[in-house]
Structure formats: C-alpha cells, structure tokens
Design a protein around this motif. Structure first.
Motif, PDB file in Angstrom:
ATOM      1  N   PHE A  35       0.941  -1.212   0.038  1.00  0.00           N
ATOM      2  CA  PHE A  35      -0.142  -0.065  -0.016  1.00  0.00           C
ATOM      3  C   PHE A  35       0.872   1.274  -0.013  1.00  0.00           C
ATOM      4  CE2 PHE A  35      -3.102  -2.892   2.267  1.00  0.00           C
ATOM      5  CZ  PHE A  35      -4.127  -2.592   1.218  1.00  0.00           C
ATOM      6  N   VAL A  36       0.465   2.160  -0.888  1.00  0.00           N
ATOM      7  CA  VAL A  36       1.351   3.529  -0.729  1.00  0.00           C
ATOM      8  C   VAL A  36       0.208   4.499  -0.282  1.00  0.00           C
ATOM      9  CG1 VAL A  36       2.467   5.319  -2.150  1.00  0.00           C
ATOM     10  CG2 VAL A  36       3.006   2.905  -2.617  1.00  0.00           C
ATOM     11  N   LEU A  37       0.380   4.989   0.678  1.00  0.00           N
ATOM     12  CA  LEU A  37      -0.626   5.918   1.531  1.00  0.00           C
ATOM     13  C   LEU A  37      -0.235   7.008   1.667  1.00  0.00           C
ATOM     14  CD1 LEU A  37      -3.242   5.021   3.265  1.00  0.00           C
ATOM     15  CD2 LEU A  37      -1.623   4.814   5.260  1.00  0.00           C
ATOM     16  N   GLY A  38      -1.139   7.974   1.474  1.00  0.00           N
ATOM     17  CA  GLY A  38      -0.758   9.421   1.780  1.00  0.00           C
ATOM     18  C   GLY A  38      -2.122  10.391   1.366  1.00  0.00           C
ATOM     19  N   HIS A  39      -2.180  11.518   1.744  1.00  0.00           N
ATOM     20  CA  HIS A  39      -3.181  12.397   1.980  1.00  0.00           C
ATOM     21  C   HIS A  39      -3.222  12.914   0.375  1.00  0.00           C
ATOM     22  CE1 HIS A  39      -4.346  13.255   5.973  1.00  0.00           C
ATOM     23  NE2 HIS A  39      -3.053  13.403   6.263  1.00  0.00           N
ATOM     24  N   SER A  40      -4.382  13.576  -0.117  1.00  0.00           N
ATOM     25  CA  SER A  40      -4.113  14.407  -1.302  1.00  0.00           C
ATOM     26  C   SER A  40      -3.101  15.297  -1.529  1.00  0.00           C
ATOM     27  CB  SER A  40      -5.624  14.888  -1.801  1.00  0.00           C
ATOM     28  OG  SER A  40      -5.504  15.568  -2.808  1.00  0.00           O
ATOM     29  N   LYS A 160       3.211  -8.579 -14.871  1.00  0.00           N
ATOM     30  CA  LYS A 160       3.992  -8.816 -13.662  1.00  0.00           C
ATOM     31  C   LYS A 160       3.514  -8.070 -12.470  1.00  0.00           C
ATOM     32  CE  LYS A 160       7.877 -10.598 -16.495  1.00  0.00           C
ATOM     33  NZ  LYS A 160       9.282 -10.493 -16.802  1.00  0.00           N
ATOM     34  N   LEU A 161       2.949  -6.961 -12.848  1.00  0.00           N
ATOM     35  CA  LEU A 161       2.802  -5.920 -11.971  1.00  0.00           C
ATOM     36  C   LEU A 161       1.200  -5.212 -11.928  1.00  0.00           C
ATOM     37  CD1 LEU A 161       3.545  -3.621  -9.913  1.00  0.00           C
ATOM     38  CD2 LEU A 161       4.385  -2.433 -11.882  1.00  0.00           C
ATOM     39  N   ILE A 162       0.741  -5.268 -10.965  1.00  0.00           N
ATOM     40  CA  ILE A 162      -0.726  -4.556 -11.161  1.00  0.00           C
ATOM     41  C   ILE A 162      -0.703  -3.371 -10.117  1.00  0.00           C
ATOM     42  CG2 ILE A 162      -3.004  -4.683 -10.041  1.00  0.00           C
ATOM     43  CD1 ILE A 162      -2.966  -6.249 -12.642  1.00  0.00           C
ATOM     44  N   ILE A 163      -1.038  -2.121 -10.752  1.00  0.00           N
ATOM     45  CA  ILE A 163      -1.053  -0.976  -9.773  1.00  0.00           C
ATOM     46  C   ILE A 163      -2.691  -0.479  -9.832  1.00  0.00           C
ATOM     47  CG2 ILE A 163      -0.544   1.494 -10.035  1.00  0.00           C
ATOM     48  CD1 ILE A 163       2.011   0.640 -11.740  1.00  0.00           C
ATOM     49  N   ALA A 164      -3.087  -0.343  -8.809  1.00  0.00           N
ATOM     50  CA  ALA A 164      -4.432   0.231  -8.604  1.00  0.00           C
ATOM     51  C   ALA A 164      -4.365   1.743  -7.732  1.00  0.00           C
ATOM     52  CB  ALA A 164      -5.214  -0.929  -7.682  1.00  0.00           C
ATOM     53  N   ASP A 165      -5.001   2.580  -8.657  1.00  0.00           N
ATOM     54  CA  ASP A 165      -5.001   4.041  -8.134  1.00  0.00           C
ATOM     55  C   ASP A 165      -6.232   4.270  -7.641  1.00  0.00           C
ATOM     56  OD1 ASP A 165      -4.742   6.563  -8.046  1.00  0.00           O
ATOM     57  OD2 ASP A 165      -4.832   7.149 -10.193  1.00  0.00           O
ATOM     58  N   GLU A 166      -6.358   4.227  -6.327  1.00  0.00           N
ATOM     59  CA  GLU A 166      -7.452   4.517  -5.548  1.00  0.00           C
ATOM     60  C   GLU A 166      -8.627   3.646  -5.942  1.00  0.00           C
ATOM     61  OE1 GLU A 166      -7.473   6.407  -2.822  1.00  0.00           O
ATOM     62  OE2 GLU A 166      -6.121   8.195  -3.128  1.00  0.00           O
ATOM     63  N   VAL A 193       1.604  -6.311  -6.521  1.00  0.00           N
ATOM     64  CA  VAL A 193       0.552  -5.520  -6.554  1.00  0.00           C
ATOM     65  C   VAL A 193       0.806  -4.327  -5.475  1.00  0.00           C
ATOM     66  CG1 VAL A 193      -1.935  -5.378  -5.667  1.00  0.00           C
ATOM     67  CG2 VAL A 193      -1.092  -7.450  -6.429  1.00  0.00           C
ATOM     68  N   VAL A 194       0.568  -3.087  -6.013  1.00  0.00           N
ATOM     69  CA  VAL A 194       0.780  -1.815  -5.384  1.00  0.00           C
ATOM     70  C   VAL A 194      -0.509  -0.943  -5.656  1.00  0.00           C
ATOM     71  CG1 VAL A 194       1.991   0.363  -5.535  1.00  0.00           C
ATOM     72  CG2 VAL A 194       3.246  -1.607  -6.145  1.00  0.00           C
ATOM     73  N   VAL A 195      -0.924  -0.747  -4.365  1.00  0.00           N
ATOM     74  CA  VAL A 195      -2.154   0.141  -4.172  1.00  0.00           C
ATOM     75  C   VAL A 195      -2.082   1.291  -3.608  1.00  0.00           C
ATOM     76  CG1 VAL A 195      -4.529  -0.006  -2.952  1.00  0.00           C
ATOM     77  CG2 VAL A 195      -3.433  -2.229  -3.849  1.00  0.00           C
ATOM     78  N   VAL A 196      -2.363   2.444  -4.440  1.00  0.00           N
ATOM     79  CA  VAL A 196      -2.305   3.822  -4.275  1.00  0.00           C
ATOM     80  C   VAL A 196      -3.485   4.244  -3.465  1.00  0.00           C
ATOM     81  CG1 VAL A 196      -1.580   6.153  -4.784  1.00  0.00           C
ATOM     82  CG2 VAL A 196      -0.374   3.980  -5.826  1.00  0.00           C
ATOM     83  N   THR A 197      -3.542   4.620  -2.320  1.00  0.00           N
ATOM     84  CA  THR A 197      -4.892   5.131  -1.476  1.00  0.00           C
ATOM     85  C   THR A 197      -4.428   6.220  -0.507  1.00  0.00           C
ATOM     86  OG1 THR A 197      -6.591   4.237  -0.421  1.00  0.00           O
ATOM     87  CG2 THR A 197      -4.582   3.198  -0.015  1.00  0.00           C
ATOM     88  N   HIS A 198      -5.515   6.619   0.030  1.00  0.00           N
ATOM     89  CA  HIS A 198      -5.706   7.341   1.107  1.00  0.00           C
ATOM     90  C   HIS A 198      -6.368   7.115   2.105  1.00  0.00           C
ATOM     91  CE1 HIS A 198      -9.458   8.786  -0.826  1.00  0.00           C
ATOM     92  NE2 HIS A 198      -9.962   9.147   0.492  1.00  0.00           N
ATOM     93  N   GLU A 199      -7.032   6.019   2.061  1.00  0.00           N
ATOM     94  CA  GLU A 199      -8.016   5.285   3.059  1.00  0.00           C
ATOM     95  C   GLU A 199      -7.100   4.302   3.879  1.00  0.00           C
ATOM     96  OE1 GLU A 199     -11.735   4.074   1.257  1.00  0.00           O
ATOM     97  OE2 GLU A 199     -11.353   4.604  -0.545  1.00  0.00           O
TER      98      GLU A 199
END
Length: 246
Positions: A35-40, A160-166, A193-199
C-alpha cells in the motif's frame, strides 16, 4: 521490480517550482503487496506517473523490472507499459461496449490474435467473478462490478505488476473490502500489487506492507522502521493517522 533511487520530481510553473517528490528511495520486490498511503497532494499521483512513464523524474533513477525508465527510448514505452496492469479509480470503461468487449478491446489494440482474445477474456472475467455477466454494458453493472471489469482488463496481458490507483474511491465499503481480497488473491500467485490510496482505515484491515508519503517524502515504511526514525531524526513529523511505523 520497482526501484526509486534518490528520485526528485519538480514541476516548473510560470512563477514558481513545485517539488512533488524529494530524494525518494524505495524498493518493491517481485511478488510483494504494498500500500502506498498518503493525503491528497502528498505525492502519490506523481509516484504513479513516474512508474507509468507519464512523467520523467527531475533527478535520480526509476527502475521497473530491471529497466531504467530514465534511459528508456520512446518507442519502447508501449512495450514497457504492457508489463503492467492498471486499475483506475474512475474505471475508464467504454460505455457502449460490454464487459467482454471492454477487455477484448484492450487486447485488440495491442495486436493480440483473435483466437487468443476469445480464450483469455472469459478466463480473466471468470477470475473476477463476472463469468456470467460478460454481455452486460457498464451501466447495467454495479460500481463494484465495473471495478472488477477494470481489474479483468488490467489482467488481460498477464502482467507482472498490477497498480491500483485509489481502487475503492467510487465503491462502497463492502465492495472495497472485496476488491482488496481480489487483489490479495492475485498477489498470492506471484503478481506484484501496488495499491495507491488515502484510505488508512481500509489499510488497517490488511496485514500488508505500507509505505507512507507526506509532502513528497517517504516518511514511514512498515518493512523498514528505520525510515520513519531517520525522518523524525531529521526534524520530520509523522502524520498521526498515517503512522504505521511501529
């Protein structure tokens, strides 16, 4: 799989400079779920754009699957992108195409043979639980089902890589949990798997590595507690709700 080495990205404006990322160092190995986490405004979007070759870093090196993106020739960019599957927050489905056709179209534009498309599309739609809804248009599907079509499309090229943007931004909490479970299942077969989220509340429910970005810096990394310690020692302050360092 993904390496950022002293990466800085500065956006030049007419009257100013905006430092989106500053001296970022990060390594994500094959088969990890992160998870890559952070505010807007924290720098998550720029992080994604650098991986997807939509932007180039101002300083440093970005390496994906052994390829130095800062040295990659323009003609090789489409081939590099095919090694990644991307799930966007707004789904980006073509409204006049069925679930089957949306996934098939993503393969057809890269010149995949029709015979292979006919075999692969039902398989990936079945993987995400939509084997019985292949003939439905997007507006005949729920938000969660549309997101699954987007995920099936991302899987179409066996990346080989899944990226999920929010990926949970436009679906309800129950569907959000199901989407994360699907991504976990995909990760279990060796896909990064890399999930970019603020949640951060959703992140709490899954025992995965969490990298936190704040004001363009990586301020904590659950795989490397020393990152947060170094950040704090340098005078940085961790946002309380995003402190997963300990």
């Amino acid at each position: 799989m993904i390496e950022f080495e002293h990466v800085t990205k500065v956006y030049e404006t007419q009257n100013d400079e905006n430092v989106a990322l500053e001296d970022v160092n990060l390594q994500i190995d094959d088969g990890e779920f992160v998870f890559v986490l952070g505010h807007s405004g924290a720098g998550k979007s720029t992080f994604l754009k650098l991986i997807l070759l939509e932007e180039k870093c101002t300083e440093g090196t970005v390496i994906i699957n052994g390829q130095d993106l800062t040295r990659l020739k323009r003609r090789k960019i489409p081939y590099m992108r095919r090694q990644m599957g991307v799930v966007f927050q707004d789904f980006r489905l073509i409204p006049t195409m069925t679930a089957y056709e949306n996934v098939a179209f993503a393969m057809r534009v890269t010149n995949i043979p029709t015979r292979q498309i006919k075999k692969r599309v039902p398989y990936v739609l079945g993987l995400v639980g939509l084997g019985d809804k292949m003939d439905r248009l997007p507006d005949e599907l729920s938000g969660g089902e549309q997101q699954r079509v987007a995920l099936a499309r991302a899987l179409a090229h066996s990346p080989k890589l899944i990226i999920a943007d929010e990926p949970t931004g436009n679906i309800d909490p129950e569907m959000s949990f199901e989407m994360m479970e699907l991504l976990s299942a995909i990760n279990s077969v060796g896909i990064t798997v890399v999930v970019v989220t603020h949640e951060h509340e959703l992140v709490h429910r899954f025992n995965k590595r969490v990298v936190t970005i704040d004001h363009g810096h990586i301020v904590s990394d659950t795989a490397h507690p020393e990152v947060a310690e170094a950040y704090q020692a340098a005078g940085g302050v961790l946002p309380e709700e995003f402190d997963y360092a300990h």
